[in-house]
Design an enzyme around this catalytic site. Structure first.
Site, PDB file in Angstrom:
ATOM      1  CG  ASP A 135     -16.724  -7.235   3.486  1.00  0.00           C
ATOM      2  OD1 ASP A 135     -16.439  -8.247   2.811  1.00  0.00           O
ATOM      3  OD2 ASP A 135     -17.828  -7.068   4.030  1.00  0.00           O
TER       4      ASP A 135
ATOM      5  CB  CYS B  45       3.208 -22.809  -8.000  1.00  0.00           C
ATOM      6  SG  CYS B  45       3.193 -21.611  -9.332  1.00  0.00           S
TER       7      CYS B  45
ATOM      8  CG  HIS C  92       6.972 -23.548  -4.220  1.00  0.00           C
ATOM      9  ND1 HIS C  92       8.191 -23.292  -3.643  1.00  0.00           N
ATOM     10  CD2 HIS C  92       7.116 -23.208  -5.533  1.00  0.00           C
ATOM     11  CE1 HIS C  92       9.029 -22.802  -4.559  1.00  0.00           C
ATOM     12  NE2 HIS C  92       8.394 -22.753  -5.724  1.00  0.00           N
TER      13      HIS C  92
ATOM     14  CB  CYS D  74       5.263  13.808  -3.691  1.00  0.00           C
ATOM     15  SG  CYS D  74       4.891  14.891  -5.085  1.00  0.00           S
ATOM     16  CG  HIS D  75       5.385   9.939  -1.972  1.00  0.00           C
ATOM     17  ND1 HIS D  75       4.019   9.870  -1.818  1.00  0.00           N
ATOM     18  CD2 HIS D  75       5.611   9.829  -3.311  1.00  0.00           C
ATOM     19  CE1 HIS D  75       3.442   9.697  -3.008  1.00  0.00           C
ATOM     20  NE2 HIS D  75       4.389   9.683  -3.932  1.00  0.00           N
TER      21      HIS D  75
ATOM     22  NE  ARG E 135       1.097   4.741  -9.141  1.00  0.00           N
ATOM     23  CZ  ARG E 135       0.699   5.996  -9.105  1.00  0.00           C
ATOM     24  NH1 ARG E 135       0.127   6.479  -8.043  1.00  0.00           N
ATOM     25  NH2 ARG E 135       0.854   6.796 -10.121  1.00  0.00           N
TER      26      ARG E 135
ATOM     27  CB  CYS F 225       5.384   7.861  -9.401  1.00  0.00           C
ATOM     28  SG  CYS F 225       4.355   8.277  -7.991  1.00  0.00           S
TER      29      CYS F 225
END
Lengths: 108, 288, 137
Positions: free
Chosen positions: B76, B104, B108, B207-208, B245, B249
């Site tokens: 949503d 921008c 563009h 892990c992945h 990220r 990790c």
């Protein structure tokens, strides 16, 4: 002071005598006053401490909020739809700043 | 006697591990579909690309690994808190910057046209032969064309603007080029993916690739796909970039991590993105 | 007694009825007593919808509903400050229900206390388990 930007969602069309679901979301850090910065100083509390919604001059909800409300506070509730169209939303921030937004209900 | 007990234990542990693996390597929520506002369906499953050579049976978006409540937040656009970043980014798109006083949009135009597909193809090799992430392209525009101070890679302005740009590709399949000029970068990224880092000696693959679908403490391990980035992490209560990220990790393997915006992370980004070729760009996702 | 927990929005989970004996912490107990003015509080009459397991304590969705209530106050039993919110329903309210997202510092009970128009109080509680991520965060 903080950047407060309300987002409000009303149903596209409502009927008098029915409950209408309202969703609100504002961008706000909701700083609890319990955290410290990298130098070890307490970051002062800065939260939205109250939210109100009025419809047709009457109170819908009046909410007292604490630091345990998540950042970018989200609130959902219902309005009993009558004849009036104006819905007034108000957010009160620590330090006295007040943010108000008025939206129109489409009664069909 | 002791030896016998131990080997028996080990054998039953091995059986358990095998059983776990086959159960774990399955679609975590076979009935779940990511449909935004009841209208726009995003493909959270895709056929594994050929270059994976069977390493994954099928691709699953990280969305499928999350709880009902977290998944619902992304279904949503009003309840999705990441949309706040998209709206802030839309304002930045129109904001004039630097000595040229250009926005921008001045070059563009309508982002819905000009930025469509950009997220799906990032990172990619630029005309000088360098591998660039979306952030590099933004900073280059700011310094060379706008004559402005560039946003920091991990600044909130950059995260907001890249969120807005990513939304213009929502629903398109991830499709990064891995051949031609990209090939040597992709090879380096692949090597990094399988390299063990840190005191815990963990590679991305441990892990992945080997363990997705299993629990690591209370966390449901995903395939580590990045088709949902930038992502609103409930933990941060804000947007998180791909490199941020990666840094987290690698830090969690108890290693000295690479820097956000480093060449190593660009190459890793290309390789990890290519492992998701075919999944839908989610625009801005919500994760735990 | 209608304390209820249900998985939200997707209809994937099975709704279960959870009854928890109230074991509010001292701080939460004090806060609730301050709210009620020390009046007796009846168990039940308040419905709390919250996840059984929250993936992150920073953003936990919660819905409270108490038919006929004038107000509903929410407390997080294990937070440093237990008060979360007080929702007052006015004459233009379409229900005695509200939803928000809250911060929980760890696994704990969430308590909702409803104030009825006659000045009486009712309450319910649910436990929300807050998980710690795989890599320590």
């Amino acid at each position: 002071m903080s950047e407060v930007k309300p987002r409000i969602r009303l149903p596209r069309s409502v009927k008098a005598g029915q409950a209408a679901e309202v969703k609100t979301l504002v961008s706000h850090v909701m700083e609890t006053g319990l955290r410290k910065d990298s130098s070890g100083n307490i970051i002062p509390r800065m939260i939205i401490n109250r939210f109100t919604c009025e419809y047709g001059g009457e109170m819908v909800v009046d909410m007292a909020l604490e630091g345990a409300i998540s950042a970018n506070p989200y609130v959902e509730f219902d309005i009993m739809v009558g004849d009036a169209t104006d819905v007034v939303f108000t957010w009160y921030e620590d330090g006295g700043a007040v943010y108000t937004q008025t939206e129109q209900l489409t009664i069909g | 006697m002791k030896t016998f007990t131990l080997s028996k234990l080990m054998a039953s542990a091995a059986i358990c591990a095998v059983a776990l693996t086959s159960a774990a390597h399955a679609d975590p929520h076979p009935d779940a579909e990511l449909i935004i506002d009841g209208e726009l369906k995003l493909n959270v499953r895709a056929e594994a690309p050929a270059h994976l050579d069977g390493a994954l049976p099928e691709l699953y978006s990280g969305w499928l690994f999350r709880t009902d409540e977290t998944r619902a937040l992304q279904m949503d656009d009003f309840e999705n808190p990441a949309i706040l970043a998209v709206e802030a980014g839309a304002e930045l798109w129109e904001t004039a910057q630097g000595a040229t006083d250009q926005s921008c949009a001045d070059c563009h135009g309508d982002a819905a046209e000009s930025m469509k597909g950009v997220r799906a193809s990032m990172p990619k090799v630029n005309e000088n032969g360098d591998l660039w992430s979306m952030e590099d392209y933004v900073m280059n525009c700011q310094t060379t064309r706008m004559e402005a101070e560039p946003y920091g890679w991990n600044s909130s302005d950059m995260r907001n603007l890249t969120s807005f740009i990513s939304m213009q590709s929502r629903g398109m399949p991830v499709d990064v080029a891995i051949d031609g000029a990209a090939a040597p970068f992709w090879e380096k990224g692949k090597e990094m993916y399988y390299t063990r880092f840190g005191q815990l000696e963990l590679s991305c693959a441990n892990c992945h690739e080997d363990s997705w679908g299993m629990m690591i403490r209370a966390d449901h391990l995903s395939q580590g796909q990045i088709n949902g980035f930038p992502t609103y992490r409930l933990k941060n209560a804000g947007m998180v970039s791909i490199h941020n990220r990666f840094r987290g990790c690698i830090r969690d393997t108890r290693a000295e991590s690479f820097a956000i915006g480093s060449q190593e992370f660009r190459e890793l980004e290309l390789y990890v993105a290519s492992r998701g070729n075919g999944l839908a760009v989610e625009g801005v996702a919500v994760r735990q | 007694m209608i304390t209820r927990r249900e998985t939200m929005a997707l209809g994937l989970g099975v709704a279960t009825i959870t009854l928890l004996p109230l074991r509010a912490s001292a701080a939460a107990g004090d806060a609730i007593a301050a709210y009620t003015g020390g009046a007796a509080v009846t168990e039940g009459g308040v419905m709390i919808t919250a996840p059984e397991i929250a993936e992150n304590g920073n953003t936990v969705p919660i819905t409270v509903e108490a038919p006929g209530a004038a107000e509903i106050a929410i407390y997080a039993d294990g937070n440093p400050t237990p008060g979360v919110a007080v929702f007052k329903f006015g004459p233009a309210a379409g229900s005695n229900r509200a939803s928000t997202r809250i911060r929980l510092g760890g696994t704990q009970d969430v308590v909702a206390v409803a104030k009825m128009p006659d000045g009486s109080f009712m309450q319910a509680a649910v436990e929300v388990k807050v998980t710690i991520g795989g890599c320590g965060g």
